[in-house]
Design a protein around this motif. Structure first.
Motif, short mmCIF file in Angstrom:
data_model
loop_
_atom_site.label_atom_id
_atom_site.label_comp_id
_atom_site.label_asym_id
_atom_site.label_seq_id
_atom_site.Cartn_x
_atom_site.Cartn_y
_atom_site.Cartn_z
N TYR A 142 0.84 -1.21 0.00
CA TYR A 142 0.00 0.00 0.00
C TYR A 142 0.87 1.26 0.00
CZ TYR A 142 0.95 -0.06 5.04
OH TYR A 142 1.56 -0.08 6.27
N ASP A 143 2.20 1.07 0.00
CA ASP A 143 3.17 2.17 -0.08
C ASP A 143 3.85 2.06 -1.45
OD1 ASP A 143 5.42 3.80 0.03
OD2 ASP A 143 5.83 3.38 2.14
N SER A 144 3.65 3.06 -2.30
CA SER A 144 4.16 2.99 -3.68
C SER A 144 5.67 2.79 -3.74
CB SER A 144 3.77 4.27 -4.44
OG SER A 144 4.36 5.41 -3.83
N ARG A 145 6.38 3.23 -2.69
CA ARG A 145 7.85 3.09 -2.68
C ARG A 145 8.29 1.63 -2.53
NH1 ARG A 145 8.52 7.30 2.14
NH2 ARG A 145 6.78 5.96 2.79
N GLY A 179 -5.39 9.11 1.39
CA GLY A 179 -5.07 9.69 2.69
C GLY A 179 -5.43 11.16 2.76
N SER A 180 -5.20 11.77 3.94
CA SER A 180 -5.52 13.18 4.12
C SER A 180 -4.50 14.08 3.42
CB SER A 180 -5.57 13.52 5.61
OG SER A 180 -4.34 13.18 6.24
N VAL A 181 -3.29 13.53 3.18
CA VAL A 181 -2.23 14.32 2.54
C VAL A 181 -2.03 13.90 1.09
CG1 VAL A 181 0.20 14.97 2.63
CG2 VAL A 181 -1.09 14.66 4.77
N ARG A 182 -1.97 12.57 0.86
CA ARG A 182 -1.73 12.06 -0.49
C ARG A 182 -2.77 11.02 -0.88
NH1 ARG A 182 4.84 11.02 -0.85
NH2 ARG A 182 5.49 13.20 -0.71
N ASP A 183 -3.05 10.97 -2.17
CA ASP A 183 -3.97 9.98 -2.72
C ASP A 183 -3.16 9.01 -3.58
OD1 ASP A 183 -5.87 8.49 -4.00
OD2 ASP A 183 -7.18 10.17 -4.48
N ALA A 184 -3.11 7.75 -3.15
CA ALA A 184 -2.28 6.75 -3.84
C ALA A 184 -2.75 6.50 -5.28
CB ALA A 184 -2.26 5.45 -3.06
N HIS A 185 -3.97 6.88 -5.62
CA HIS A 185 -4.42 6.73 -7.00
C HIS A 185 -3.53 7.56 -7.95
CE1 HIS A 185 -8.04 5.42 -4.83
NE2 HIS A 185 -8.37 4.75 -5.92
N ASP A 186 -2.90 8.61 -7.41
CA ASP A 186 -2.04 9.47 -8.23
C ASP A 186 -0.72 8.77 -8.60
OD1 ASP A 186 -3.94 11.46 -7.95
OD2 ASP A 186 -2.94 12.40 -6.24
N GLU A 223 3.20 5.21 -11.83
CA GLU A 223 4.53 4.95 -11.27
C GLU A 223 4.68 3.49 -10.84
OE1 GLU A 223 6.68 5.92 -7.06
OE2 GLU A 223 5.80 7.66 -8.10
N VAL A 224 3.66 2.94 -10.17
CA VAL A 224 3.77 1.56 -9.68
C VAL A 224 3.68 0.55 -10.84
CG1 VAL A 224 2.92 2.16 -7.38
CG2 VAL A 224 1.31 1.29 -9.10
N ILE A 225 2.95 0.91 -11.88
CA ILE A 225 2.90 0.03 -13.05
C ILE A 225 4.28 -0.04 -13.71
CG2 ILE A 225 1.97 -0.20 -15.40
CD1 ILE A 225 -0.71 0.83 -14.31
N GLU A 226 4.96 1.10 -13.77
CA GLU A 226 6.32 1.12 -14.32
C GLU A 226 7.26 0.24 -13.50
OE1 GLU A 226 7.94 5.00 -14.87
OE2 GLU A 226 6.23 5.71 -16.06
N GLU A 236 -10.55 2.49 -5.66
CA GLU A 236 -11.91 2.78 -5.20
C GLU A 236 -12.49 3.96 -5.97
OE1 GLU A 236 -11.56 3.48 -1.00
OE2 GLU A 236 -10.42 5.34 -1.25
N LYS A 237 -11.74 4.41 -6.97
CA LYS A 237 -12.18 5.51 -7.84
C LYS A 237 -12.15 5.03 -9.29
CE LYS A 237 -10.35 9.15 -4.82
NZ LYS A 237 -9.42 10.30 -4.72
N ASP A 238 -12.82 5.77 -10.15
CA ASP A 238 -12.78 5.45 -11.58
C ASP A 238 -11.44 5.90 -12.17
OD1 ASP A 238 -15.35 4.37 -11.66
OD2 ASP A 238 -16.26 6.36 -11.85
N VAL A 239 -10.71 4.97 -12.74
CA VAL A 239 -9.41 5.28 -13.34
C VAL A 239 -9.33 4.57 -14.69
CG1 VAL A 239 -8.25 5.54 -11.10
CG2 VAL A 239 -8.25 3.30 -12.24
N PRO A 240 -8.52 5.11 -15.63
CA PRO A 240 -8.33 4.40 -16.91
C PRO A 240 -7.52 3.13 -16.70
CG PRO A 240 -6.91 6.34 -16.78
CD PRO A 240 -7.82 6.41 -15.59
N CYS A 241 -7.94 2.04 -17.31
CA CYS A 241 -7.24 0.76 -17.13
C CYS A 241 -6.21 0.56 -18.24
CB CYS A 241 -8.25 -0.39 -17.16
SG CYS A 241 -9.45 -0.32 -15.81
#
Length: 492
Positions: A28-31, A44-51, A55-58, A67-72
């Motif tokens: 759950y941590d992109s790093r 989160g209150s500071v960052r949204d991991a959907h953003d 990066e994580v796909i790369e 939990e949001k609509d995103v392009p697949c």
């Protein structure tokens, strides 16, 4: 393992890809994403991991939980849930092969008393041969391993990972603090507690980044009792009925009222040779005398809570008595032996409410003088400084205003803010910026019958000054002062 194993107890929608894709890790941590990871997007209150999806796909993520609509993107599995924090909890339980089913779990919630009670429970169970882990505000304990805590209740992945380590280490039980935030953010979802415990409730943790109001705070606390098999409640609390609302568990009660299942009667305050504590008799479901070397009526409730829990583990009465008589919790009304003529203690009280509760409790022991040493943290609300100063001036006979964690602020400026509150009442005070010098002043000027409380640092063994975390343990400071001034002990 296959992703489908982690989704087994989850309501979800497959947006693209395959559920039986092989995954290497749950993250759950992109790093921390690696090739083959399934990445759960937490808003989160500071960052949204959907953003961070691109990066994580790369980095090679094999699956994304959103939990949001995103392009697949092609070649990646996308899973959508209504609540990704709940999804992370359920997936974490599956990832670590449901460890909570292999160990007895005890969850304790309430505004106060959680930390002390967890240590009491651990002490009693361990003494009777029941190997017990602990997860709480100060640390997590797995056998001889002590891991400092960042939150009262860790993220759900860490909870399940810790459970797994405890099971693998051969532990029989785990006792943990469950904060209202943890319930709200699903940190303890994905399993059922064997025992859920309610200590008390006061107005706290209400604000922009916590609970919108008291009703929401109480509701989140009450959720524990829809997620446990047996609920053990402080029946003396005025909020008992509110906490009970919607419960699905068996109900047991404790407290001082005659109608409760487990009762404390014949309560006495104990004060001798620099040691403070309480004595009482347990009646109802059990029947024996109790002595606890931790002061205050809340020690009656904390120890009675521990008794109510440990009763279910068949612990013999004499082992409960022995454990409670010798229990000590670092930084929670922690008595530090210095002299038999006066009492010295360290406590974590670091806001007006906790300081008022502490000083009011110590007043009941009728000290010659009640001496309070404290400071306030920098980069925090100035109102806390005014409030704590006023509380100490009203309730302590003498206050030593010093430095706490000044962080990026000037310690003198913080102390000046505290004095604004001090001057609203008529308590005597002195200001000494260096905390070691302040403690030395308190010990060198102690009078017979004094109670001296070092407030604010508690279990912390550091001081944050200008962005640097410097080692500072009040227990070590006291020992240094004694070496430099042996007359403090020679007069004992």
């Amino acid at each position: 393992m296959k992703l489908s194993k982690l989704l087994h107890e989850l309501d979800y929608e497959l947006l693209s890809g395959a559920e039986d894709v092989e995954i290497t890790s749950l993250v759950y941590d992109s790093r921390k994403v690696e090739k083959g990871s399934v990445f759960v997007c937490i808003s989160g209150s500071v960052r949204d991991a959907h953003d961070f999806i691109d990066e994580v796909i790369e980095k090679g993520a094999a699956a994304i939980v959103v939990e949001k609509d995103v392009p697949c993107k092609e070649g990646v599995t996308y899973i959508k849930t209504a609540n990704n924090r709940l999804a992370l909890a359920c997936m974490s339980a599956a990832y670590f092969d449901y460890p909570a089913r292999q160990i007895k779990t005890i969850g304790i919630t309430g505004t106060k008393g959680k930390t002390t009670t967890t240590y009491m429970v651990k002490s009693i169970l361990e003494l009777s041969g029941i190997k017990t882990g602990l997860i709480g505000t100060i640390e997590s304990i797995i056998g001889d391993c002590h891991i400092p805590s960042e939150n009262t209740t860790p993220e759900s992945y860490v909870v399940q990972e810790t459970f797994r380590k405890m099971v693998d280490a051969g532990l029989d039980a785990v006792v943990m603090e469950v904060s209202s935030q943890a319930m709200m953010l699903h940190r303890v979802s994905g399993f059922t507690f064997d025992y859920g415990v309610f200590t008390n409730l006061e107005e706290d943790h209400i604000g922009e980044n916590e609970h919108k109001d008291f009703a929401d705070y109480m509701h989140c606390k009450s959720l524990l009792f829809r997620q446990c098999r047996v609920g053990i409640f402080n029946g003396d609390s005025e909020y008992f009925t509110g906490i009970l609302e919607g419960h699905t568990c068996e109900v047991e009660t404790f407290g001082c009222a005659e109608t409760l299942d487990l009762r404390a009667e014949e309560i006495e305050l104990k004060n001798r040779h620099g040691e403070l504590g309480v004595k009482y008799h347990v009646r109802g479901l059990m029947n024996f005398d109790v002595e606890v070397n931790v002061p205050g009526k809340f020690s009656v409730y904390n120890s009675l809570t521990a008794i109510a829990i440990c009763r279910h583990f068949g612990v013999p009465t004499e082992q409960i008595q022995k454990a409670l008589k010798h229990v000590s919790v670092k930084g929670r009304i922690e008595l530090v032996p210095v002299s038999k003529k006066y009492t010295v203690m360290i406590d974590y009280a670091h806001n007006a409410m906790s300081l008022e509760s502490l000083l009011t409790t110590l007043r009941e022991y009728e000290p010659k003088r009640l001496v309070c040493l404290f400071g306030c943290g920098g980069n925090r609300s100035r109102s806390r400084r005014f409030e704590m100063g006023e509380v100490s001036s009203k309730l302590a006979d003498f206050t030593i205003v010093t430095s706490d964690n000044p962080r990026d602020e000037d310690p003198k400026a913080i102390m000046e803010d505290i004095l604004v509150g001090m001057k609203k009442a008529d308590g005597e005070y002195v200001t000494i910026e260096d905390r070691k010098e302040a403690i030395a002043y308190a010990l060198l000027n102690a009078k017979e019958g004094d109670i001296i409380v070092l407030a604010g640092k508690g279990h912390e063994d550091y001081q944050i000054v200008r962005g640097k975390k410097l080692h500072m343990d009040e227990r070590e400071l006291i020992q240094e002062i004694i070496k430099e001034h042996p007359e403090i002990v020679s007069e004992a």
